[in-house]
Design an enzyme around this catalytic site. Structure first.
Site, PDB file in Angstrom:
ATOM      1  CB  ILE A   1     -27.166 -15.562  15.086  1.00 40.46           C
ATOM      2  CG1 ILE A   1     -26.142 -14.477  15.387  1.00 40.46           C
ATOM      3  CG2 ILE A   1     -26.829 -16.306  13.803  1.00 40.46           C
ATOM      4  CD1 ILE A   1     -24.759 -15.033  15.703  1.00 40.46           C
TER       5      ILE A   1
ATOM      6  CB  CYS B   1     -19.648  -5.775   9.494  1.00 43.41           C
ATOM      7  SG  CYS B   1     -21.304  -5.978   8.834  1.00 43.41           S
ATOM      8  N   GLY B   2     -16.369  -4.760   8.927  1.00 43.17           N
ATOM      9  CA  GLY B   2     -15.189  -4.086   9.451  1.00 43.17           C
ATOM     10  C   GLY B   2     -14.622  -4.626  10.747  1.00 43.17           C
ATOM     11  CD  GLU B   3     -17.381  -8.066  11.991  1.00 47.75           C
ATOM     12  OE1 GLU B   3     -17.863  -9.153  11.677  1.00 47.75           O
ATOM     13  OE2 GLU B   3     -17.589  -7.025  11.344  1.00 47.75           O
TER      14      GLU B   3
ATOM     15  CG  ASN C   1     -15.765  -8.639   8.379  1.00 47.53           C
ATOM     16  OD1 ASN C   1     -15.204  -7.682   8.906  1.00 47.53           O
ATOM     17  ND2 ASN C   1     -16.836  -9.199   8.892  1.00 47.53           N
TER      18      ASN C   1
ATOM     19  N   PRO D   1     -21.451  -7.983  14.263  1.00 47.62           N
ATOM     20  CG  PRO D   1     -22.045  -7.219  12.136  1.00 47.62           C
ATOM     21  CD  PRO D   1     -20.859  -7.600  12.976  1.00 47.62           C
TER      22      PRO D   1
ATOM     23  CB  ALA E   1     -19.653 -14.938   7.763  1.00 44.10           C
TER      24      ALA E   1
ATOM     25  N   GLY F   1     -19.614 -12.975   2.088  1.00 47.52           N
ATOM     26  CA  GLY F   1     -19.408 -11.578   1.714  1.00 47.52           C
ATOM     27  C   GLY F   1     -17.921 -11.338   1.526  1.00 47.52           C
TER      28      GLY F   1
END
Length: 848
Positions: free
Chosen positions: A634, A453-455, A451, A630, A268, A297
């Site tokens: 899915i 979204c930061g996770e 990444n 997030p 991803a 991304g």
């Protein structure tokens, strides 16, 4: 005696009388009846009648059975139950017809039946393969088979008959194999390999052979496949297929789109690095563009770039600074769609001691620029010493390591908080909490990037390999004469964790990487990110308030379970296939673990000491095994709530030309029906109150405590929930800390400080209505004359429009918004999990 039954799609399957009992009992429950003995007696009467009506050796159809159920209910004088059963049957018929239209099929199959209307709309619009004319040429069943086969390919090559754990003396002879020539000629059990599966086979073989691990030539392995020697791996394909089609687990979007297809990239997101030179900056830009094209991304830390106005010796000019180059990346993102699926997503990070950090903090003010970026300040570990002592904080020029200037650390922190309050950006990343649990800090130094979204905390050239377990799918509901029993199936959950861990490890091998450097770094550490979704719906079912100590304990227990059993399976994989290459350089041999929960023995539910001993003895296959991402599309496919987020709204209202339609959280609807409270009036009332039931007087307090929405929960409880999940998560967690519209800057500051003190690795905030172009939950303020359909029509037609399981609210544009629309379907975007997201088709700026 009836042994078989003919389904609507023509399949003949074993006859199961329990299904008749359950259907009758559910119809009884819908009318306030609760008599399981009566349901069983009626079920037997249906079977007796059916047997008498059949000719010799005739196999009954589903329709015949349902017709007789109606007859028996009416004969028994159960008119209300019969009506409920007939209405349900009619509703199912309409849903089947709608599904046929969405998929362009004459008959839906058993997989189509498992997914709701909205899930099939998402699959049809973005996932199922199409021909050049745009016609769908793939069913959901074929999609999941395609993915399951592709993901199983590495397991065949790790079979001990062809793979050696020890490095061999020499490589096997290289051979040229034509995938097209083999298409359709290779099978694993009942599954046929297409050319892209065979390309994956060649790719994995080539890598393992280069490591001198293959005992046989590729041509020999192909002959073994042809002769059926690997047909036992049909069972592994079935495991992956069943896990996905029963909605217990979903891999991230790139796997669903690309595996078994031309692009072949299942990752991803990626973290890219850049040096302080125009050549390096532009090379990274080019690489980002190619990653976007393939469906990924990117995250970048721009802190190596010299500050704006700094001297450039080669040109005798002045530097543009990192923000100017971020703008260049932002423009590039605008013109490239991610693999034809979604626009590029970026995370831009700047260290807290960079000279341009103050300009960076306000760079997205009002969301007017850098719209393709999430931005975060990387708060370096030593910042807190300056903050506590209120000493001048030095900003350092990365070019020469000299102090550029000093700033007041408390004013600086207040500026970050204020911008978060006003514009929901920047986010914060906490250096100390990230790197304290970084198992590879001795080998590679600190991690400075994530990444989009930061996770997922990553080194440069690492990538995200993500998938999520649907917690709601492990809720079991049993009916007995004593009543209804609901519980979480921990045994089934453990089995799913193990299969999903193996799935994600295989993704690492079969993935088609965009660049050799990314392939090399990703496979050095072999990080996988097994996470969760459906948390809110699970808690609703178990009647545990999200914002309670009991709810948080359940969150902790779930994530401890995921981490423990994913590590156990990673140990098994290490024994079968080898440890991740940098294992010896990690802190695992020292008996350390990358989770805060390991340090708090009093909170253990599982034997972590035993696990650590096994890791020391056998090693691990994966440096990280858990991430909470997030879940975007899915979770929509799985028909459940998003990630670890609470439900945003219990009712979603959609106004169209023919009237007003409502979508209701399924657990809320089911519960209110049991309580005798579910009707048109309740739906409209909840919608008018922005999706919340807290101010509705006739709903008992018990249900008000359980059915809380994101806006009902205090910021402190949001942070504590985040900390509970982070406690047992290796990498990080994607979660929005929601604030009411009237929250103060001081309220937000307390949340930031609490998050840091509780060990959270980062923070994303959103104050309600603070961002233009983001939409609001609840009914429209201005009453309009629209035709309100009856509850019967709402239930029947509801699935034909949109139901977003994670949001389930009406999304409307406020007068002052910019009206930002989804680039795929044109629907209004909303803000959740730190990203703008489309509630209709699932498109998201940083969706996983």
């Amino acid at each position: 005696m009836i042994e078989k039954i003919v389904k609507r799609d023509g399949r003949v399957v074993p006859f199961n009388p329990e299904k008749i009992t359950n259907a009758i009992y559910k119809a009884m429950l819908a009318t306030g009846e609760q008599d399981l003995k009566l349901a069983k007696r009626l079920s037997q009467k249906v079977i007796n009648k059916l047997e008498k009506s059949l000719k010799k050796e005739e196999i009954p159809t589903v329709e015949q059975v349902q017709d007789i159920v109606e007859q028996v209910l009416i004969e028994e004088g159960l008119a209300r139950v019969a009506k409920a059963y007939i209405l349900y049957r009619q509703k199912r018929a309409e849903i089947r017809k709608e599904k046929q239209q969405i998929l362009g099929k004459k008959e839906i199959d058993e997989v189509d039946k498992r997914f709701d209307i909205n899930a099939l709309r998402v699959l049809a619009s973005r996932y199922l393969s199409r021909d050049r004319t745009g016609k769908i040429v793939e069913s959901p069943k074929q999609l999941f088979e395609r993915v399951a086969v592709h993901t199983t390919i590495p397991s065949i090559l790790y079979d001990s008959r062809v793979y050696s754990l020890k490095r061999l003396n020499k490589k096997q002879k290289e051979e040229k194999i034509n995938p097209e020539a083999l298409e359709g000629k290779l099978k694993i059990g009942r599954y046929t390999l297409n050319r892209y599966h065979i390309e994956g086979l060649i790719r994995v073989y080539s890598r393992l052979n280069s490591e001198r691990k293959m005992k046989k030539r590729l041509s020999q392995i192909i002959e073994m496949i042809k002769s059926g020697e690997f047909d036992s791996y049909e069972e592994e394909i079935n495991q992956y297929y069943n896990l996905m089609t029963h909605k217990k687990f979903m891999p991230n979007t790139p796997v669903l789109v690309n595996f078994g297809n031309p692009l072949g990239m299942g990752m991803a997101c990626f973290v890219l690095d850049m040096e302080d030179s125009i050549e390096s900056i532009m090379e990274t830009l080019k690489r980002a563009a190619l990653i976007f094209k393939a469906g990924g991304g990117c995250g970048y830390n721009f802190s190596k770039l010299r500050p704006k106005g700094d001297y450039i010796s080669t040109t005798h000019g002045k530097s543009s600074g990192p923000i100017a180059f971020m703008t260049l990346y932002d423009k590039m993102t605008d013109v490239i769609k991610q693999g034809g699926v979604r626009r590029g997503a970026n995370m831009g990070i700047l260290n807290s001691d960079h000279p341009d950090v103050e300009e960076f903090i306000v760079a997205k003010k009002g969301n007017r620029q850098l719209t393709n970026f999430n931005i975060s300040v990387f708060l370096k570990e030593d910042f807190w010493d300056y903050y506590r002592e209120n000493r001048p904080y030095p900003l350092i020029n990365p070019r020469d390591g000299k102090v550029w200037k000093y700033i007041n650390p408390r004013s600086f922190f207040d500026l970050i908080v204020y911008e978060g309050w006003e514009s929901a950006e920047p986010g914060l990343l906490f250096d100390d909490n990230i790197n304290r649990y970084n198992p590879l800090i001795k080998a590679f130094g600190k991690i400075y990037a994530t990444n989009p979204c930061g996770e997922v905390v990553l080194y440069p050239n690492e990538s995200c390999d993500l998938g999520s377990l649907n917690l709601w799918a492990f809720i079991k509901e049993e009916f007995s004469q004593e009543g209804r029993k609901v519980y979480f199936d921990w045994e089934e959950f453990e089995r799913a964790i193990r299969v999903a861990t193996r799935f994600l490890d295989n993704v690492l091998d079969v993935n088609k990487y965009p660049f050799p450097e990314i392939e090399k770094m990703t496979l050095k550490n072999r990080k996988i990110g097994l996470g969760i979704m459906g948390l809110a719906d699970m808690l609703f079912e178990l009647e545990l308030p999200y914002n309670s100590e009991e709810g948080r304990k359940m969150m902790e227990r779930v994530m401890e379970f995921v981490n423990y059993y994913s590590k156990e399976e990673s140990i098994k994989l290490a024994r079968e296939r080898g440890r991740f290459p940098t294992y010896r350089k990690s802190f695992y041999p020292e008996g350390k673990m990358p989770i805060r929960g390991f340090e708090e023995r009093e909170s253990w539910h599982l034997d972590w000491e035993k696990l650590v001993k096994k890791i020391k003895k056998y090693g691990l296959r994966n440096a990280f095994t858990t991430v909470v991402a997030p879940t975007g599309s899915i979770s929509m496919i799985a028909g459940t709530s998003s990630g670890m987020e609470p439900v945003f709204s219990l009712v979603y209202e959609k106004k169209v030309t023919v009237g007003t339609f409502y979508y209701v959280d399924p657990v809320f609807e089911k519960t209110m029906e049991r309580e005798g409270l579910f009707d048109d009036s309740l739906i409209k009332e909840v919608s008018k109150r922005e999706g919340s039931i807290q101010q509705i007087k006739y709903i008992p307090d018990k249900w008000k405590k359980i059915f809380v929405t994101a806006l009902d929960i205090s910021a402190e409880d949001h942070v504590r929930a985040l900390a509970s999940v982070q406690k047992w998560t290796d990498s990080s967690v994607s979660k929005t800390i929601n604030f009411p519209e009237n929250a103060t800057v001081e309220d937000m500051k307390k949340a930031y400080l609490l998050a840091h003190s509780l060990g959270c690795k980062g923070l994303t905030v959103y104050r309600y209505k603070s961002i233009k172009g983001v939409y609001i939950a609840g009914a429209e303020e201005e009453e309009k004359k629209t035709e309100l359909t009856s509850l019967k029509d709402v239930k029947a037609k509801g699935p034909t429009i949109y139901k977003e399981a994670g949001i389930k609210s009406e999304i409307r544009e406020t007068e002052e918004t910019t009206g930002e629309k989804c680039p795929v379907c044109g629907s209004p975007l909303i803000n959740i999990e730190g990203c703008k997201k489309c509630p209709v088709c699932g498109w998201s700026v940083c969706e996983i």
